[in-house]
Design an enzyme around this catalytic site. Structure first.
Site, mmCIF file in Angstrom:
data_model
loop_
_atom_site.group_PDB
_atom_site.id
_atom_site.type_symbol
_atom_site.label_atom_id
_atom_site.label_comp_id
_atom_site.label_asym_id
_atom_site.label_seq_id
_atom_site.Cartn_x
_atom_site.Cartn_y
_atom_site.Cartn_z
ATOM 1 N N GLU A 58 0.872 -1.117 0.129
ATOM 2 C CA GLU A 58 -0.373 0.034 -0.446
ATOM 3 C C GLU A 58 0.948 1.682 0.355
ATOM 4 O OE1 GLU A 58 -3.335 -0.331 3.217
ATOM 5 O OE2 GLU A 58 -3.882 -2.166 1.876
ATOM 6 N N GLU B 79 -5.378 -8.765 -0.672
ATOM 7 C CA GLU B 79 -6.485 -8.307 0.757
ATOM 8 C C GLU B 79 -7.612 -7.650 0.369
ATOM 9 O OE1 GLU B 79 -5.100 -4.907 3.194
ATOM 10 O OE2 GLU B 79 -3.139 -5.413 3.069
#
Length: 502
Positions: A174, A293
C-alpha cells in the site's frame, strides 16, 4: 414464489483455470493474529513450538494454499533480521503502523515452520517503506540460497540447513497510502519496485513478484498509480495487487450486499489498465492480478480507537461477523472466480482473530466465524475451470448501484473429479428465488449435495460460547427435473453450494 433466475454453462466456454492461490489468506503482526492467534506457547493445545494445534486444524479445514506475511502496514517499518536467530537476542521494537510493541517471538523461520504444519506456502512481503533493494536481496538470499554465502550460512547457523524456497514475493505494501511508513509517489515506488525486482531476480530467477497497486478503489491515485507503476516496472513484475474492504456502517443491508458489483468494476478497471500498459509497450507479457487483501471490515473500528498504545498483541480489528457478512464474502468469492483468467492470487485478510474467519480466546477456545463457511466451500470445492456464467436474474437498485442481480452465481468444473460445483447467493432479503441450472453439454448428472448457509437473523454470529449459531446445512432443495436440468430454490439471504456429479 414468483421470482425466477437461471444459470447456463457449457463445458467448452471457459473463463479460465482456477489458480489455487486465489484461496490464499494473510497473517500480519497485528493484534492477535500471531500472538494469541497462530502462536500461544502457554496454551493447553500449544505444540512444542508454541503453535496452537486447534487453530492449525481449523486452518487445514480451509485448505489454504498460500499465506501472505508479515504485512500489511507492519512490513513498511519491519527489519526482518530482528525476527531470526536466538530468541533471547531479539529486540523489542516500537511498532509504528499499529502503535504496539513487537517482541519478535515469531519471525521468518518460525513462520515457515508454521506454514509446513498448516500445509501452506508463504507469500513474503519485503519492506520498501524504510528499506529497499539491499535488505530484500539479503532476505531472499537468507531464504532461498543453498549455502556458502553470508546470509545463507546464517540461516544454516540458525538451524535451517535446507533453503525455504519461497517463490512468491510482494514488493512492499500500500505504498500510495499516507498512513504507510515511507509512503511514495507512483514514480518513486515504480522505480524502487523495479530496482528491487531486478536484484531479487538476480538472486533467484525462479521467483514471482507482486507490485503494489492502489490501496483501494477510492484512492485519488487510482488508477493512474497502476498505469505509472506498471509503466516503470512492467518487465520486472508478474502481478499487480488490489486491496478492498467493505462495511455496512449505514445499516443499509441491500446496498451492503451489492458491494461486489463495485468489486467487479474494480477488477475490470485494473485489468484494463494493465492491458493498456501492455499495448503501450508492445509487450507479449500479460500482467495478472493478486487481490491480496479483501474482506468485510467495519465492526471493530470504534473499539480500535479506544485502545491504549504500546501493548503487546492487543485485541485489534476483531470484527465479529454475521450472516449478512457471510453473504458479502460469498459474493466477493464469486467476483474473484468470475475473473479467474486474470485474478490468479487472492488473500482474505486476515486468517486468525484480525478481521478473520477463525477466532480464538487467549488460553481458551478457537471457533469458526460465519465467513469461514463460504471461504471453506469455495476453497475445497472450487478447484478446476471456471465456466462462463450466463446468469439471468431479476434485478434491483440500491443507494450506490443500479441493476443489481438478486442472484450472483458461478460454476466450476473439476474434470478430474467429474464434478461441477455451483456457488450462488440470493441477495433478496424477503423472498426465495426459483433457480434453474442448465448444464447443456455435460449431459445428465446427479446431485451430490446442496449446502445452504442461512439464518432468519442476519445479525446472528458465532462466539466462543455459541460457536454453532450460524452453520451450513445440507437440506437444500436442488433436484433433477424431467428435462435433465437442475432446479433449486435459493432461500432468501442465503449462500448456496450445489455439487453435481457428472
Amino acid at each position: 414464489m414468483s421470482k425466477q433466475a437461471k444459470l447456463i454453462v457449457d463445458k467448452d466456454f471457459v473463463v479460465g483455470e482456477v489458480d489455487k492461490r486465489i484461496y490464499g489468506s494473510f497473517i500480519e503482526h497485528l493484534g492477535r493474529a500471531v500472538y494469541g492467534g497462530i502462536y500461544e506457547k502457554d496454551h493447553p493445545q500449544a505444540d512444542e513450538q508454541g503453535f496452537r494445534s486447534d487453530v492449525l486444524e481449523l486452518v487445514k479445514g480451509l485448505d489454504v494454499p498460500i499465506v501472505r506475511y508479515p504485512g500489511g502496514n507492519f512490513v513498511s517499518g519491519y527489519n526482518w533480521e530482528d525476527g531470526v536467530g536466538p530468541l533471547d537476542q531479539r529486540p523489542r521494537r516500537l511498532e509504528l503502523a499499529w502503535r504496539t510493541i513487537e517482541p519478535n517471538w515469531i519471525g521468518f523461520n518460525e513462520f515457515m515452520d508454521w506454514c509446513r504444519k498448516a500445509n501452506t506456502d508463504a507469500m513474503m512481503a519485503v519492506n520498501l517503506g524504510t528499506r529497499g533493494p539491499d535488505e530484500a536481496r539479503n532476505l531472499l538470499e537468507y531464504s532461498n540460497h543453498p549455502s556458502g554465502t553470508y546470509w545463507s550460512d546464517l540461516r544454516v547457523q540458525h538451524g535451517y540447513k535446507d533453503p525455504h524456497n519461497v517463490k512468491t514475493w510482494c514488493l512492499g505494501n500500500e505504498m500510495d497510502g499516507p498512513w504507510q511508513i515511507g509512503a511514495k509517489t507512483a514514480v518513486e515506488y515504480g522505480r524502487i519496485a523495479s530496482e528491487t525486482a531486478k536484484v531479487m531476480r538476480w538472486v533467484d530467477p525462479t521467483i514471482e513478484l507482486v507490485a503494489c497497486g492502489s490501496s483501494a478503489i477510492g484512492m485519488p491515485t487510482f488508477p493512474d498509480w497502476e498505469a505509472t507503476v506498471l509503466d516503470l516496472a512492467y518487465n520486472d513484475v508478474d502481478y499487480i495487487s488490489l486491496h478492498q474492504y467493505y462495511g455496512n456502517r449505514e445499516k443499509d443491508t441491500a446496498n451492503f450486499l451489492a458491494q461486489s458489483v463495485g468489486m467487479d468494476s474494480f477488477i475490470n478497471t485494473v485489468i484494463s489498465t494493465a492491458d493498456f500498459v501492455q499495448a503501450k509497450k508492445r509487450s507479449k507479457k500479460k500482467i495478472n492480478l493478486s487481490f491480496d487483501e479483501w474482506n468485510v471490515w467495519f465492526h471493530s473500528n470504534e473499539s480500535d480507537k479506544k485502545l491504549d498504545p504500546w501493548q503487546i498483541a492487543p485485541p485489534q480489528l476483531e470484527d465479529i461477523y454475521t450472516q449478512e457478512d457471510a453473504l458479502v464474502v460469498g459474493c466477493m468469492l464469486i467476483s474473484l472466480l468470475k475473473r479467474a483468467d486474470r485474478v490468479k492470487m487472492a488473500c482474505i485478510a486476515q486468517l486468525v482473530n484480525v478481521i478473520a474467519p477463525i477466532m480464538t480466546t487467549n488460553g481458551g477456545a478457537a471457533w469458526k466465524q460465519t465467513i469461514y463457511y463460504p471461504y471453506m466451500h469455495a476453497s475445497v470445492f472450487g478447484r478446476g475451470e471456471v465456466l462462463v456464467p450466463l446468469v439471468s436474474s431479476p434485478k434491483h437498485d440500491t443507494k450506490d448501484f443500479t441493476d443489481v442481480p438478486y442472484v450472483e452465481a458461478v460454476a466450476v468444473h473439476n474434470e478430474e473429479k467429474q464434478e461441477v460445483t455451483v456457488f450462488a447467493v440470493n441477495r433478496h432479503l424477503e423472498e426465495s428465488i426459483s433457480f434453474d441450472i442448465d448444464l447443456r453439454s455435460f449431459g445428465q448428472g446427479r446431485i451430490l449435495e446442496h449446502i445452504v448457509l442461512e439464518n432468519d437473523d442476519l445479525s446472528a454470529s458465532n462466539t466462543g460460547d455459541a460457536p454453532n449459531r450460524v452453520t451450513p446445512h445440507t437440506n437444500g432443495s436442488a433436484a433433477l427435473s424431467d428435462k435433465g436440468q437442475i432446479q433449486a430454490v435459493l432461500n432468501k439471504a442465503s449462500w448456496n453450494v450445489i455439487r453435481i456429479k457428472l
